[in-house]
Design a protein around this motif. Sequence first.
Motif, PDB file in Angstrom:
ATOM      1  N   SER A   1       6.941 -10.174 -14.059  1.00  0.00           N
ATOM      2  CA  SER A   1       6.443  -9.919 -15.412  1.00  0.00           C
ATOM      3  C   SER A   1       5.220 -10.762 -15.759  1.00  0.00           C
ATOM      4  O   SER A   1       4.474 -10.421 -16.682  1.00  0.00           O
ATOM      5  N   ARG A   2       5.004 -11.847 -15.035  1.00  0.00           N
ATOM      6  CA  ARG A   2       3.869 -12.728 -15.308  1.00  0.00           C
ATOM      7  C   ARG A   2       2.650 -12.429 -14.436  1.00  0.00           C
ATOM      8  O   ARG A   2       1.664 -13.162 -14.469  1.00  0.00           O
ATOM      9  N   CYS A   3       2.758 -11.375 -13.636  1.00  0.00           N
ATOM     10  CA  CYS A   3       1.663 -10.995 -12.743  1.00  0.00           C
ATOM     11  C   CYS A   3       1.138  -9.604 -13.106  1.00  0.00           C
ATOM     12  O   CYS A   3       1.869  -8.772 -13.632  1.00  0.00           O
ATOM     13  N   ARG A   4      -0.116  -9.386 -12.786  1.00  0.00           N
ATOM     14  CA  ARG A   4      -0.640  -8.021 -12.829  1.00  0.00           C
ATOM     15  C   ARG A   4      -0.380  -7.416 -11.449  1.00  0.00           C
ATOM     16  O   ARG A   4      -0.853  -7.939 -10.439  1.00  0.00           O
ATOM     17  N   THR A   5       0.370  -6.344 -11.412  1.00  0.00           N
ATOM     18  CA  THR A   5       0.701  -5.717 -10.139  1.00  0.00           C
ATOM     19  C   THR A   5      -0.430  -4.797  -9.696  1.00  0.00           C
ATOM     20  O   THR A   5      -0.902  -3.957 -10.467  1.00  0.00           O
ATOM     21  N   LEU A   6      -0.863  -4.991  -8.466  1.00  0.00           N
ATOM     22  CA  LEU A   6      -1.873  -4.139  -7.857  1.00  0.00           C
ATOM     23  C   LEU A   6      -1.210  -3.453  -6.671  1.00  0.00           C
ATOM     24  O   LEU A   6      -0.949  -4.077  -5.646  1.00  0.00           O
ATOM     25  N   THR A   7      -0.908  -2.174  -6.833  1.00  0.00           N
ATOM     26  CA  THR A   7      -0.244  -1.427  -5.766  1.00  0.00           C
ATOM     27  C   THR A   7      -1.273  -1.057  -4.702  1.00  0.00           C
ATOM     28  O   THR A   7      -2.266  -0.389  -4.984  1.00  0.00           O
ATOM     29  N   VAL A   8      -1.011  -1.524  -3.476  1.00  0.00           N
ATOM     30  CA  VAL A   8      -1.943  -1.302  -2.367  1.00  0.00           C
ATOM     31  C   VAL A   8      -1.366  -0.196  -1.482  1.00  0.00           C
ATOM     32  O   VAL A   8      -0.328  -0.398  -0.840  1.00  0.00           O
ATOM     33  N   PRO A   9      -2.000   0.963  -1.417  1.00  0.00           N
ATOM     34  CA  PRO A   9      -1.438   2.076  -0.646  1.00  0.00           C
ATOM     35  C   PRO A   9      -1.700   1.915   0.851  1.00  0.00           C
ATOM     36  O   PRO A   9      -2.602   1.178   1.265  1.00  0.00           O
ATOM     37  N   PRO A  10      -0.933   2.620   1.675  1.00  0.00           N
ATOM     38  CA  PRO A  10      -1.209   2.643   3.113  1.00  0.00           C
ATOM     39  C   PRO A  10      -2.595   3.217   3.382  1.00  0.00           C
ATOM     40  O   PRO A  10      -3.161   3.940   2.552  1.00  0.00           O
ATOM     41  N   LEU A  11      -3.151   2.907   4.546  1.00  0.00           N
ATOM     42  CA  LEU A  11      -4.463   3.415   4.925  1.00  0.00           C
ATOM     43  C   LEU A  11      -4.361   4.856   5.436  1.00  0.00           C
ATOM     44  O   LEU A  11      -3.310   5.281   5.913  1.00  0.00           O
ATOM     45  N   ASP A  12      -5.474   5.586   5.354  1.00  0.00           N
ATOM     46  CA  ASP A  12      -5.492   6.900   5.973  1.00  0.00           C
ATOM     47  C   ASP A  12      -5.622   6.732   7.486  1.00  0.00           C
ATOM     48  O   ASP A  12      -5.922   5.646   7.986  1.00  0.00           O
ATOM     49  N   GLU A  13      -5.388   7.810   8.217  1.00  0.00           N
ATOM     50  CA  GLU A  13      -5.342   7.721   9.674  1.00  0.00           C
ATOM     51  C   GLU A  13      -6.674   7.275  10.264  1.00  0.00           C
ATOM     52  O   GLU A  13      -6.703   6.508  11.240  1.00  0.00           O
TER      53      GLU A  13
ATOM     54  N   PRO B   1       0.239   8.664  14.468  1.00  0.00           N
ATOM     55  CA  PRO B   1       1.136   9.395  13.548  1.00  0.00           C
ATOM     56  C   PRO B   1       2.416   8.642  13.223  1.00  0.00           C
ATOM     57  O   PRO B   1       3.105   8.983  12.264  1.00  0.00           O
ATOM     58  N   LEU B   2       2.730   7.618  14.025  1.00  0.00           N
ATOM     59  CA  LEU B   2       3.937   6.827  13.791  1.00  0.00           C
ATOM     60  C   LEU B   2       3.683   5.614  12.899  1.00  0.00           C
ATOM     61  O   LEU B   2       4.619   4.994  12.415  1.00  0.00           O
ATOM     62  N   ALA B   3       2.409   5.294  12.701  1.00  0.00           N
ATOM     63  CA  ALA B   3       2.060   4.044  12.014  1.00  0.00           C
ATOM     64  C   ALA B   3       2.284   4.088  10.515  1.00  0.00           C
ATOM     65  O   ALA B   3       2.362   3.047   9.861  1.00  0.00           O
ATOM     66  N   GLN B   4       2.328   5.280   9.923  1.00  0.00           N
ATOM     67  CA  GLN B   4       2.554   5.447   8.485  1.00  0.00           C
ATOM     68  C   GLN B   4       1.533   4.664   7.656  1.00  0.00           C
ATOM     69  O   GLN B   4       1.861   4.048   6.648  1.00  0.00           O
ATOM     70  N   GLY B   5       0.269   4.676   8.129  1.00  0.00           N
ATOM     71  CA  GLY B   5      -0.797   4.042   7.371  1.00  0.00           C
ATOM     72  C   GLY B   5      -0.853   2.544   7.490  1.00  0.00           C
ATOM     73  O   GLY B   5      -1.575   1.885   6.730  1.00  0.00           O
ATOM     74  N   SER B   6      -0.118   1.954   8.446  1.00  0.00           N
ATOM     75  CA  SER B   6      -0.058   0.505   8.598  1.00  0.00           C
ATOM     76  C   SER B   6      -0.664   0.089   9.936  1.00  0.00           C
ATOM     77  O   SER B   6      -0.054   0.310  10.988  1.00  0.00           O
ATOM     78  N   PRO B   7      -1.852  -0.533   9.931  1.00  0.00           N
ATOM     79  CA  PRO B   7      -2.418  -1.034  11.181  1.00  0.00           C
ATOM     80  C   PRO B   7      -1.510  -2.055  11.871  1.00  0.00           C
ATOM     81  O   PRO B   7      -1.418  -2.075  13.107  1.00  0.00           O
ATOM     82  N   GLY B   8      -0.846  -2.892  11.088  1.00  0.00           N
ATOM     83  CA  GLY B   8       0.066  -3.865  11.670  1.00  0.00           C
ATOM     84  C   GLY B   8       1.202  -3.198  12.418  1.00  0.00           C
ATOM     85  O   GLY B   8       1.589  -3.617  13.516  1.00  0.00           O
ATOM     86  N   ARG B   9       1.727  -2.140  11.838  1.00  0.00           N
ATOM     87  CA  ARG B   9       2.786  -1.385  12.504  1.00  0.00           C
ATOM     88  C   ARG B   9       2.241  -0.712  13.765  1.00  0.00           C
ATOM     89  O   ARG B   9       2.906  -0.681  14.801  1.00  0.00           O
TER      90      ARG B   9
END
Length: 336
Positions: free
Chosen positions: A188-200, A224-232
């Motif tokens: 509640s004390r933070c501004r939430t910034l939703t960061v979406p997954p990356l495109d392929e 196609p398995l990464a779901q927008g996550s380079p780390g994954r």
Amino acid sequence: MAAPRGSRSKAASAAAPIATEERPLDKARRASLSLTGHQASLAAFRNAFTTGRLHHAWLLTGPEGIGKAALAFRMARILLNGEDEASSAGRQVTAGSHPDLLAIGRSYDEKKQRFRGEIVADEIRPIGAFLHRTAAEGGWRVVLVDNVDAMNRNAANALLKVLEEPPNRAILLLTCATPGRLLPTIRSRCRTLTVPPLDEASVRAVLMREASDAEPSEIERVLPLAQGSPGRAIALLADKGGALAGVAQEALAGMSVARMLDLAEGISRSDVGFPLFFTLLANALASATRQAGRLEESAALAERWTNVGRIRSETERFNLDKQEAVIEALSVAGGR
């Protein structure tokens, strides 16, 4: 119970991840110079900065491995006038020596040769003193905490005290994959910034830069398995040929205790193999649940999915034995 001696299976060997010498925070510092994607999130922060509507605490939320820490470091560079790599501030941020930037993440346990499962209060308490001193460069003081959802309760309470009384010209940048784990009073004390997954295309660009030695066919396999996550995606590249994904499918059919022991030794060796295995196992269970023909079967698989998630969460949060957790998850997935 000790794993049997002797040669391990190919799947267990393939599950053993590739070690890296670069720490996650250092990698994120470097990646922030050539940030791929996240332009909308960065624009929202830059607009708040230039218009004078900058909140004192930002909570960056999104899936694991999508580059939230790199984005946070880029935001820090904006505040500290360090976006130019050749500038004095830019070099200091990259080197981790900027006097007005404090970066905190899960610490490394040299004895156990792995990152600790949680952030403790002693790692959070220095924030207060840091933020109340005069900025060395006369500007902003910036604190970046990566994986705040890894804080234990004492650490969370220590951070909450800082958030309750923020000093002037001080900014906290917090990254989090599971905001539900945080105290509501912190959120509640933070501004939430939703960061979406990356495109392929963006994931591919990151892989071409960060995993340049990978075979093009392997990159195309994991995209196609990464779901927008380079780390994954990078973790999936360590699973050569998809051997670990095959283990996840095998687990659903059930396997012998000897087989589970053999696999668990390789899977549990580092911070990469363990989360990758659990992610792939959870995905396999979720897929099987959706494809189940009968309601009873679907409910049983959904319960296994829930239990596998609980095993992973408790193991990471309380730093439990990873090999035992893998064995338990393999057993649960097979309906034992």
